[in-house]
Design an enzyme around this catalytic site. Structure first.
Site, PDB file in Angstrom:
ATOM      1  N   ASN A  32       0.843  -4.807  -5.234  1.00 38.71           N
ATOM      2  CA  ASN A  32       1.927  -4.582  -6.443  1.00 38.71           C
ATOM      3  C   ASN A  32       3.280  -5.133  -5.917  1.00 38.71           C
ATOM      4  OD1 ASN A  32       2.742  -2.540  -4.729  1.00 38.71           O
ATOM      5  ND2 ASN A  32       2.935  -1.066  -6.609  1.00 38.71           N
ATOM      6  N   THR A  35       6.399  -3.189  -1.596  1.00 36.00           N
ATOM      7  CA  THR A  35       7.046  -3.300  -0.288  1.00 36.00           C
ATOM      8  C   THR A  35       6.482  -4.438   0.644  1.00 36.00           C
ATOM      9  OG1 THR A  35       5.413  -1.555   0.550  1.00 36.00           O
ATOM     10  CG2 THR A  35       7.564  -1.025   0.077  1.00 36.00           C
ATOM     11  N   GLY A  36       5.348  -4.765  -0.099  1.00 34.56           N
ATOM     12  CA  GLY A  36       4.732  -6.124   0.657  1.00 34.56           C
ATOM     13  C   GLY A  36       5.391  -7.319   0.140  1.00 34.56           C
ATOM     14  N   ASP A  56      -0.972  -2.620  -9.201  1.00 27.30           N
ATOM     15  CA  ASP A  56      -0.847  -1.505  -8.427  1.00 27.30           C
ATOM     16  C   ASP A  56      -2.325  -0.589  -8.617  1.00 27.30           C
ATOM     17  OD1 ASP A  56      -0.015   1.449  -7.597  1.00 27.30           O
ATOM     18  OD2 ASP A  56       1.581   1.475  -8.936  1.00 27.30           O
ATOM     19  N   LEU A  61      -8.457  -0.383 -11.784  1.00 29.70           N
ATOM     20  CA  LEU A  61      -8.600  -1.750 -11.544  1.00 29.70           C
ATOM     21  C   LEU A  61     -10.007  -2.207 -11.756  1.00 29.70           C
ATOM     22  CD1 LEU A  61      -7.525  -4.668 -10.558  1.00 29.70           C
ATOM     23  CD2 LEU A  61      -8.742  -4.152  -8.186  1.00 29.70           C
ATOM     24  N   ASN A  99      -8.923   5.480  -7.208  1.00 29.19           N
ATOM     25  CA  ASN A  99      -9.394   4.152  -7.678  1.00 29.19           C
ATOM     26  C   ASN A  99     -10.164   3.346  -6.853  1.00 29.19           C
ATOM     27  OD1 ASN A  99      -8.407   4.639 -10.400  1.00 29.19           O
ATOM     28  ND2 ASN A  99      -6.389   4.138  -9.821  1.00 29.19           N
ATOM     29  N   ALA A 114      -6.918   3.503   5.532  1.00 25.57           N
ATOM     30  CA  ALA A 114      -5.846   3.476   6.291  1.00 25.57           C
ATOM     31  C   ALA A 114      -5.202   4.879   6.090  1.00 25.57           C
ATOM     32  CB  ALA A 114      -5.044   2.095   6.134  1.00 25.57           C
ATOM     33  N   TYR A 145       4.525  11.233   2.281  1.00 26.82           N
ATOM     34  CA  TYR A 145       3.558  10.257   3.210  1.00 26.82           C
ATOM     35  C   TYR A 145       2.560  11.123   3.733  1.00 26.82           C
ATOM     36  CZ  TYR A 145       2.327   6.283   5.935  1.00 26.82           C
ATOM     37  OH  TYR A 145       1.480   5.387   6.794  1.00 26.82           O
ATOM     38  N   ARG A 186      12.269   0.793  10.225  1.00 31.21           N
ATOM     39  CA  ARG A 186      11.494   1.248  11.585  1.00 31.21           C
ATOM     40  C   ARG A 186      12.253   0.837  12.930  1.00 31.21           C
ATOM     41  NH1 ARG A 186       5.283   0.933   9.463  1.00 31.21           N
ATOM     42  NH2 ARG A 186       6.087  -0.943   8.411  1.00 31.21           N
TER      43      ARG A 186
END
Ligand code: UDP
Length: 308
Positions: A32, A35-36, A56, A61, A99, A114, A145, A186
């Site tokens: 989406n 952040t990419g 997203d 999907l 999903n 991941a 997170y 980071r």
């Protein structure tokens, strides 16, 4: 294989796409772009083995064709990103995981999650082995997170046990390299940008907290091996060489060719004091261990930041 990868326009996702396309797999990249960035996969423009879907995965999907492997990598991953997108982070680690798993179930595909060393929280043991259950503050700022990833692991294991999906869970430790966002907050991109701009390097707390940094090419080769393995339980992927943030600051300055200047900043809440993977499981079952040392990896990353 036909591989559906969520988060494929992100830092690690885009390096995985490079590897998959090199090996002639077909890739459906679902992202989406929170952040990419499409920049990360732009060099594959015109390659009809890569399909990009802006979506997203926290929403259902509908994908018609066959899929052999679903990899769920979508999530804000830097503390700055997940703290500024707390709800999206919780959604993609819960609804997004459902999903992605449902897609794998419907398509009779294999599934990889991941996950992260953050499932160990602020660990009380070092190095961290996969059988350590962790030390996580469930209501602290990082919990959006940490707990989302812990929930994702629980969900993936439930689908495995109940629906018999082939599930792999990788716990990714601090990874760095080209295509990290300069401003993702980071420590590696911060220190490199600061050193290259002649600014002082921001040390949070006393700088004695530790991390173990894995160069991205090592990580993706480990991921590829896990994908093709018959491993059924979570596995750590990371570099076991541990450094303090002060040591890292010194190395970055040396390689960038500048004199080390530092600026002390407050330590973020619940910042883990130490982190180092025990990778004996990966070594034994995959014959995998990182090859790129910190100096070599930082050199490559700094070169990339200079040209980016
Ligand atoms: N850190 C730092 N200066 C910075 C950014 C981060 O000293 O400019 C520290 C941070 O407090 C943490 C470590 O570096 O102890 C790694 O932080 P990062 O955000 O890279 O990832 P984390 O491992 O905490 O998820």
């Amino acid at each position: 294989m036909k591989i559906l990868l969520t988060g494929g326009a992100g830092f690690i996702g885009s390096h995985l796409i490079d590897l998959f396309l090199k090996d002639d797999h077909e890739v459906i990249c679902v992202d989406n772009l929170l952040t990419g960035s499409l920049h990360n996969i732009k060099h594959h423009e015109g390659n009809n083995k890569l399909k990009f879907i802006e979506h997203d995965i926290s929403s259902y999907l509908d994908y018609k064709d066959k899929i052999d492997y679903v990899l769920h990598f979508a999530s804000p991953a830097s503390p700055v990103d997940y703290l500024s997108h707390p709800i999206e982070t919780l959604e993609v680690g819960s609804l997004g995981t459902f999903n992605a798993l449902e897609l794998a179930l419907i398509k009779k595909a294999k599934f990889m999650l991941a996950s992260t060393s953050e499932v160990y929280g602020d660990p009380e043991v070092s190095p961290q082995k996969e059988n350590y259950w962790g030390h996580v503050n469930p209501i602290g700022p990082r919990s959006v997170y940490d707990e989302a990833k812990r929930f994702s692991e629980a969900t993936a294991m439930a689908y495995k046990r109940h629906n018999h999906i082939d599930v792999k869970i990788i716990r990714i430790f601090n990874t760095y390299g080209p295509r990290m966002k300069k401003k993702d907050g980071r420590v590696v991109p911060n220190f490199i940008s600061q050193a290259l701009n002649g600014e002082p390097l921001t040390i949070y707390g006393n700088g004695k907290q530790t991390r173990s940094f894995c160069f991205v090419s090592d990580l993706v080769s480990g991921i590829y091996k896990v994908m093709h393995s018959d491993i059924e339980t979570p596995i750590n992927l990371g570099n076991p060489n541990e450094f303090t943030m002060l040591e890292l600051a010194q190395k970055v300055s040396n390689i960038a060719g500048v004199k080390l200047k530092t600026k002390k900043m407050p330590l973020p809440e619940d910042d883990p004091k130490q982190r180092r993977p025990d990778i004996s499981k990966a070594k034994k079952l995959l014959g995998w261990e990182p090859k790129v040392n910190l100096e070599e990896g930082l050199k490559k990353t700094i070169e990339w930041f200079k040209n980016a």
